[in-house]
Motif scaffolding. Structure first.
Motif, short mmCIF file in Angstrom:
data_model
loop_
_atom_site.label_atom_id
_atom_site.label_comp_id
_atom_site.label_asym_id
_atom_site.label_seq_id
_atom_site.Cartn_x
_atom_site.Cartn_y
_atom_site.Cartn_z
N PRO A 132 -5.36 -85.40 24.29
CA PRO A 132 -5.13 -84.30 25.25
C PRO A 132 -5.42 -82.95 24.61
CG PRO A 132 -3.06 -85.15 24.44
CD PRO A 132 -4.11 -86.05 23.90
N ALA A 133 -5.94 -82.06 25.41
CA ALA A 133 -6.18 -80.69 24.95
C ALA A 133 -5.46 -79.76 25.93
CB ALA A 133 -7.66 -80.40 24.90
N LEU A 134 -4.29 -79.30 25.52
CA LEU A 134 -3.54 -78.36 26.33
C LEU A 134 -4.06 -76.96 26.06
CD1 LEU A 134 0.01 -79.87 25.79
CD2 LEU A 134 -1.53 -80.25 27.70
N GLY A 135 -3.72 -75.99 26.89
CA GLY A 135 -4.27 -74.64 26.76
C GLY A 135 -4.09 -74.04 25.38
N PHE A 136 -2.87 -74.10 24.86
CA PHE A 136 -2.61 -73.45 23.57
C PHE A 136 -2.61 -74.44 22.41
CE2 PHE A 136 1.28 -74.57 25.68
CZ PHE A 136 2.03 -75.17 24.70
N LEU A 137 -2.55 -75.73 22.69
CA LEU A 137 -2.59 -76.74 21.64
C LEU A 137 -3.85 -77.59 21.79
CD1 LEU A 137 1.05 -78.11 21.35
CD2 LEU A 137 -0.25 -76.93 19.61
N ASP A 138 -4.59 -77.68 20.72
CA ASP A 138 -5.78 -78.50 20.72
C ASP A 138 -5.42 -79.87 20.17
OD1 ASP A 138 -8.36 -79.40 20.89
OD2 ASP A 138 -8.99 -78.48 19.01
N GLY A 139 -5.32 -80.86 21.03
CA GLY A 139 -4.93 -82.20 20.61
C GLY A 139 -6.03 -82.97 19.91
N THR A 140 -7.23 -82.43 19.88
CA THR A 140 -8.32 -83.16 19.22
C THR A 140 -8.16 -83.14 17.70
OG1 THR A 140 -9.70 -81.18 19.31
CG2 THR A 140 -9.93 -82.78 21.10
N SER A 141 -7.48 -82.13 17.16
CA SER A 141 -7.21 -82.12 15.72
C SER A 141 -5.92 -82.90 15.45
CB SER A 141 -7.07 -80.68 15.20
OG SER A 141 -5.88 -80.10 15.70
N ASP A 142 -5.80 -83.39 14.24
CA ASP A 142 -4.61 -84.18 13.90
C ASP A 142 -3.34 -83.34 13.95
OD1 ASP A 142 -6.01 -86.52 13.57
OD2 ASP A 142 -6.25 -86.28 11.41
N LYS A 143 -3.41 -82.09 13.51
CA LYS A 143 -2.24 -81.22 13.52
C LYS A 143 -1.81 -80.90 14.95
CE LYS A 143 -0.55 -76.96 11.46
NZ LYS A 143 -0.87 -75.80 10.62
N GLY A 144 -2.76 -80.58 15.81
CA GLY A 144 -2.43 -80.30 17.20
C GLY A 144 -1.87 -81.52 17.92
N PHE A 145 -2.45 -82.69 17.65
CA PHE A 145 -1.96 -83.93 18.26
C PHE A 145 -0.54 -84.24 17.79
CE2 PHE A 145 -1.75 -88.61 18.61
CZ PHE A 145 -1.87 -88.70 19.98
#
Length: 193
Positions: A4-17
């Motif tokens: 998932p890629a939320l507006g302020f969080l990029d879930g494609t990176s491990d840290k964001g996920f």
């Protein structure tokens, strides 16, 4: 399955996920605590004691069971969605056939507390394989089978032992009640009062 890629969080990176999963986990724990402290939690505690009492008071045990099944299916669906997005798909490599038995064994080992058991089970399920490198699925399956056999033998032999211990305690309590010293003390206390 993409992350998932939320507006302020990029879930494609491990840290964001990680932060997305952490937020969903905390929200799920809070929701489960609220459910446990609410009316459904009280109904479940009552149903674990005596379902007949609940039906005597006019509450439907079957409807409560369906509601609990729906709540657990919702959280299982959220967890499954997060697991699939973590590995980018479901296959025999990510979900080997006996993994559900391993999950069940870990949950049985960790107990039935609401949040504490879940956190402990996640730690056992995620941390043990990380520290045991080179421990393949076949070896895990072999260890699980051997542990299940040993556990069933131990449990089968512990039940007579526990009944023997209860019987020995009851006999010792009876001996204490019937001892002449105790009878003399009871008689002395009766006379003095």
């Amino acid at each position: 399955a993409t992350r998932p890629a939320l507006g302020f969080l990029d879930g494609t990176s491990d840290k964001g996920f990680y932060y997305i999963v952490l937020g969903i986990t905390l929200a799920s724990c809070a929701a489960l605590v609220l459910v446990n402290r609410g009316r459904i939690g009280r109904l479940l505690r009552g149903m674990s004691e005596t379902p007949t009492m609940l039906s005597t008071f006019g509450l439907s045990v079957n409807i409560t069971r369906v509601i609990v099944f729906c709540i657990s299916a919702f959280f299982a669906g959220v967890a499954g969605g997060l697991m699939i997005t973590q590995t980018s798909g479901a296959s025999a490599v990510t979900f080997f056939p006996l993994q559900s038995l391993l999950w069940l064994a870990v949950l049985a080992f960790c107990g039935t507390r609401l949040i504490g058991s879940s956190v402990l089970a996640a730690a056992v399920f995620a941390l043990l394989p990380a520290y045991m490198t080179g421990f393949t699925n076949e070896q895990q399956t072999l260890l699980f089978g051997a542990t299940a056999i040993v556990a069933s033998i131990v449990v089968a032999n512990l039940r007579p032992l526990s009944t023997w211990v209860r019987g020995a305690r009851a006999a010792s309590d009876l001996r204490r009640e019937l001892s002449p010293v105790r009878a003399r003390h009871a008689l002395t206390a009766e006379v003095s009062s």
